[in-house]
Design a protein around this motif. Structure first.
Motif, short mmCIF file in Angstrom:
data_model
loop_
_atom_site.label_atom_id
_atom_site.label_comp_id
_atom_site.label_asym_id
_atom_site.label_seq_id
_atom_site.Cartn_x
_atom_site.Cartn_y
_atom_site.Cartn_z
N ASP A 1 106.17 -16.16 25.94
CA ASP A 1 105.72 -15.23 26.97
C ASP A 1 104.23 -15.47 27.18
OD1 ASP A 1 108.19 -14.19 27.13
OD2 ASP A 1 107.77 -12.41 25.95
N ASN A 2 103.74 -15.13 28.35
CA ASN A 2 102.31 -15.35 28.61
C ASN A 2 101.47 -14.43 27.74
OD1 ASN A 2 103.20 -17.05 30.60
ND2 ASN A 2 102.97 -15.55 32.22
N ALA A 3 100.84 -15.01 26.76
CA ALA A 3 100.04 -14.19 25.85
C ALA A 3 98.63 -14.04 26.39
CB ALA A 3 100.01 -14.84 24.48
N THR A 4 98.08 -12.88 26.21
CA THR A 4 96.69 -12.66 26.61
C THR A 4 95.90 -12.14 25.44
OG1 THR A 4 97.32 -10.48 27.41
CG2 THR A 4 97.16 -12.23 29.05
N SER A 5 94.61 -12.41 25.47
CA SER A 5 93.71 -11.98 24.41
C SER A 5 93.54 -10.48 24.42
CB SER A 5 92.33 -12.58 24.63
OG SER A 5 92.40 -13.96 24.68
N LEU A 6 93.16 -9.96 23.27
CA LEU A 6 92.80 -8.56 23.16
C LEU A 6 91.38 -8.53 22.61
CD1 LEU A 6 94.75 -6.20 23.74
CD2 LEU A 6 95.10 -6.01 21.29
N SER A 7 90.53 -7.70 23.19
CA SER A 7 89.15 -7.62 22.70
C SER A 7 89.11 -6.89 21.36
CB SER A 7 88.29 -6.85 23.72
OG SER A 7 88.65 -5.49 23.72
N THR A 8 88.05 -7.11 20.63
CA THR A 8 87.91 -6.43 19.34
C THR A 8 87.87 -4.92 19.54
OG1 THR A 8 85.54 -6.82 19.46
CG2 THR A 8 86.82 -8.34 18.12
N LEU A 9 87.30 -4.48 20.64
CA LEU A 9 87.26 -3.04 20.93
C LEU A 9 88.68 -2.49 21.11
CD1 LEU A 9 85.69 -0.44 21.49
CD2 LEU A 9 85.60 -1.13 23.91
N GLU A 10 89.51 -3.28 21.79
CA GLU A 10 90.89 -2.84 22.01
C GLU A 10 91.66 -2.78 20.69
OE1 GLU A 10 94.08 -1.39 24.14
OE2 GLU A 10 91.98 -1.55 24.74
N PHE A 11 91.41 -3.76 19.81
CA PHE A 11 92.02 -3.70 18.48
C PHE A 11 91.63 -2.39 17.79
CE2 PHE A 11 92.85 -8.24 18.79
CZ PHE A 11 93.96 -8.42 17.98
N LYS A 12 90.35 -2.11 17.84
CA LYS A 12 89.83 -0.91 17.18
C LYS A 12 90.51 0.34 17.74
CE LYS A 12 85.31 1.19 16.28
NZ LYS A 12 83.86 0.96 16.36
N ASN A 13 90.61 0.40 19.06
CA ASN A 13 91.22 1.57 19.69
C ASN A 13 92.68 1.73 19.30
OD1 ASN A 13 88.82 2.15 20.93
ND2 ASN A 13 89.36 1.17 22.89
N ARG A 14 93.41 0.62 19.24
CA ARG A 14 94.83 0.72 18.89
C ARG A 14 95.03 1.17 17.45
NH1 ARG A 14 98.53 -3.64 22.15
NH2 ARG A 14 97.36 -3.60 24.10
N PHE A 15 94.12 0.77 16.57
CA PHE A 15 94.23 1.21 15.19
C PHE A 15 93.99 2.71 15.07
CE2 PHE A 15 94.56 -3.13 13.89
CZ PHE A 15 95.26 -3.04 12.70
N ARG A 16 93.10 3.21 15.89
CA ARG A 16 92.88 4.67 15.89
C ARG A 16 94.08 5.39 16.46
NH1 ARG A 16 87.76 6.17 14.63
NH2 ARG A 16 86.48 4.32 14.38
N ALA A 17 94.57 4.90 17.58
CA ALA A 17 95.68 5.57 18.26
C ALA A 17 96.92 5.64 17.37
CB ALA A 17 96.01 4.84 19.57
N SER A 18 97.10 4.63 16.51
CA SER A 18 98.29 4.58 15.65
C SER A 18 98.15 5.51 14.45
CB SER A 18 98.48 3.16 15.13
OG SER A 18 97.41 2.83 14.26
N GLY A 19 96.95 6.01 14.22
CA GLY A 19 96.71 6.84 13.04
C GLY A 19 96.39 6.02 11.80
#
Ligand SMILES: *[C@@H]1O[C@H](CO)[C@@H](O)[C@H](O)[C@H]1NC(C)=O
Ligand SMILES: *[C@@H]1O[C@H](CO)[C@@H](O)[C@H](O)[C@H]1NC(C)=O
Ligand SMILES: *[C@@H]1O[C@H](CO)[C@@H](O)[C@H](O)[C@H]1NC(C)=O
Ligand SMILES: *[C@@H]1O[C@H](CO)[C@@H](O)[C@H](O)[C@H]1NC(C)=O
Ligand SMILES: *[C@@H]1O[C@H](CO)[C@@H](O)[C@H](O)[C@H]1NC(C)=O
Length: 270
Positions: A25-43
């Motif tokens: 599948d067409n993979a796209t990069s994720l910024s380090t900020l987005e990684f950080k945000n997803r870790f918060r959102a997941s608890g």
């Protein structure tokens, strides 16, 4: 039960070998900020990882997905038990921006289940599924993300402290969060295993704070995670065919020797 794990491991290997021909599948990069945000959102932050988690690199694991072939996993992806083998690839973007990273840096990677045996009653938290050092930047491009380079362990340096244990969460124990983290490896471990710092082999109730201090590690420079929903479709959905009560209180069962050998041979290529 052992033969179940063995055949699952071998099947995954067969799929891994067959998969490269399939289009990713067409993979796209994720910024380090987005990684950080997803870790918060997941608890996961701050429940499992410290609030200070501030990835300096984009760190990815890639899996063979049923019906999709090789796929970059972004934080929060939901895998089935049968898909959740050792990733066929770890990769990273902006590695030169990583804290303490030099041209000679090595890295260590772990996988843990934060929700063992369940998130509601995580008496085995954290359950370590994999820990290995000596990963290096290979300089070769990821198979699924052209802007990422693969992290590999040079031949002869693969000495996993915890050999990979395939996730096998008990059915109907909710959603399990499986976390990978990437650390810059202090140079002393270029020639010595983590047991030299007193780390014990026990995989349950792994205290990350205490472990980082013991090994002299800084914070993770990158992290990602996937989930397994053990409750979908009456306990059989994304959790595959894991019968209720499988394993000791939902704690993963070590892979048998055949599967382990296969994983070792496989992982040496990572
Ligand atoms: C991948 O990208 C191409 C061109 O941008 C597009 O046509 C195709 O649908 C995409 N495939 C997926 C799986 O998103
Ligand atoms: C590199 O790290 C700095 C902070 O240390 C940050 O401001 C910058 O955006 C990062 N660059 C990239 C490409 O991630
Ligand atoms: C790294 O590899 C060396 C062998 O080259 C080995 O002595 C050492 O224990 C390994 N370290 C880790 C953390 O695996
Ligand atoms: C983990 O270790 C730290 C430092 O030793 C300690 O303060 C903390 O209470 C421990 N956490 C658990 C859950 O045991
Ligand atoms: C970087 O190195 C310093 C000095 O050794 C150490 O205190 C810090 O924890 C390291 N940080 C990371 C992220 O490895």
């Amino acid at each position: 039960m052992l033969s179940h794990y063995s055949s699952a491991g071998l099947l995954a290997l067969a799929l891994a070998a067959a998969a490269p021909a399939m289009a990713a599948d067409n993979a796209t990069s994720l910024s380090t900020l987005e990684f950080k945000n997803r870790f918060r959102a997941s608890g996961i932050v701050p429940e499992i990882l410290p609030a200070a988690l501030d990835p300096s690199v984009s760190f990815y694991a890639s899996y063979v997905r049923t019906g999709h072939g090789n796929e970059l996993i972004l934080p929060g992806a939901s895998l089935t038990v049968s898909e959740a083998d050792l990733p066929f690839e770890f990769s990273v973007e902006n590695l030169n921006n990583g804290t303490n990273v030099t041209a000679n840096s090595r890295f260590l990677i772990y996988l843990l289940d934060a929700d063992a045996p369940s998130r509601n009653n995580p008496t085995a938290r954290n359950l370590r599924h994999y820990l290995a050092g000596n990963y290096t930047a290979s300089g070769t491009t990821s198979q699924v993300l052209s802007t990422a380079q693969r992290l590999t362990i040079p031949t002869g340096q693969f000495r996993p402290f915890t050999s990979f244990i395939k996730p096998a969460p008990t059915a109907n124990t909710g959603v399990h969060r499986y976390i990978f983290a990437l650390y810059t490896q202090p140079a002393r471990y270029n020639n010595a295993g983590f047991e030299s710092a007193g780390q014990e082999a026990s995989i349950e109730n792994w205290n990350l704070t205490q472990w980082r201090t013991q090994l002299g590690l800084g914070p993770a420079i990158g992290a990602t995670y996937f989930t397994i929903d053990t409750g979908a479709n009456g306990g059989q959905g994304t959790s595959g065919n894991v019968p209720a009560g499988n394993g000791a209180a939902g704690v993963a069962v070590p892979v048998c020797m055949a599967a382990l050998a296969a994983v070792l041979g496989f992982a040496a290529l990572l």
